[in-house]
Design an enzyme around this catalytic site. Sequence first.
Site, PDB file in Angstrom:
ATOM      1  N   PHE A  54      41.027   2.618  -8.117  1.00  0.00           N
ATOM      2  CA  PHE A  54      40.973   3.498  -6.957  1.00  0.00           C
ATOM      3  C   PHE A  54      39.666   3.310  -6.192  1.00  0.00           C
ATOM      4  O   PHE A  54      38.920   4.256  -5.948  1.00  0.00           O
ATOM      5  CB  PHE A  54      41.140   4.952  -7.395  1.00  0.00           C
ATOM      6  N   CYS A  55      39.425   2.089  -5.789  1.00  0.00           N
ATOM      7  CA  CYS A  55      38.178   1.706  -5.144  1.00  0.00           C
ATOM      8  C   CYS A  55      38.514   0.947  -3.859  1.00  0.00           C
ATOM      9  O   CYS A  55      39.571   0.332  -3.757  1.00  0.00           O
ATOM     10  CB  CYS A  55      37.399   0.810  -6.118  1.00  0.00           C
ATOM     11  N   GLY A  56      37.619   0.961  -2.913  1.00  0.00           N
ATOM     12  CA  GLY A  56      37.842   0.202  -1.687  1.00  0.00           C
ATOM     13  C   GLY A  56      37.954  -1.296  -1.930  1.00  0.00           C
ATOM     14  O   GLY A  56      38.504  -2.017  -1.100  1.00  0.00           O
TER      15      GLY A  56
END
Length: 175
Positions: A54-56
């Site tokens: 859940f990271c850019g």
Amino acid sequence: MADVLRRALLAAPLMIAAGEQSVFDFTVTRLEGGPMPLAEFRGQALLIVNTASFCGFTPQYAGLQTLHDRYKTRGFSVIGVPSNDFNQESTNAATIREFCDTQYGIDFPLAALSHVRGPQAIPLFRFLATSSGSTPGWNFHKYLVARDGRRITSFSTSVEPNQPTLLRAVDAALG
């Protein structure tokens, strides 16, 4: 006699170097449980990456899979190490596996959720940081390990898996 002693002293650093630790001396836990001895990869070049769902930078999973597929027949593997050190990963192994499978079709090996920096870092990541001089500053920090398990180069999060700099380094590691 002096010649024999001189040759022995010149050979000594090689004997010491031969006993140095390598990446292949470590074992991590597989995401699904059970040991993953990195000795299984002895002789291969590895790209060890701390990952997060859940990271850019999570779309880098696609590039990592492409890189793994492109070079695996030449003795190369990507190894993902999910980490919540930056608060962007699930704490449930089944959720991580489902995300990787359904979103990116990941088939390269994944380790269990692990700490990758600070005093709680797993021994493998302490070794990688010490050997390369670089600690993960964020998710998707990459360590390229040469076939000998000792020569380690790090790449920051911003270096995408398909960037020429990384591709040239992988080619050189496989050389």
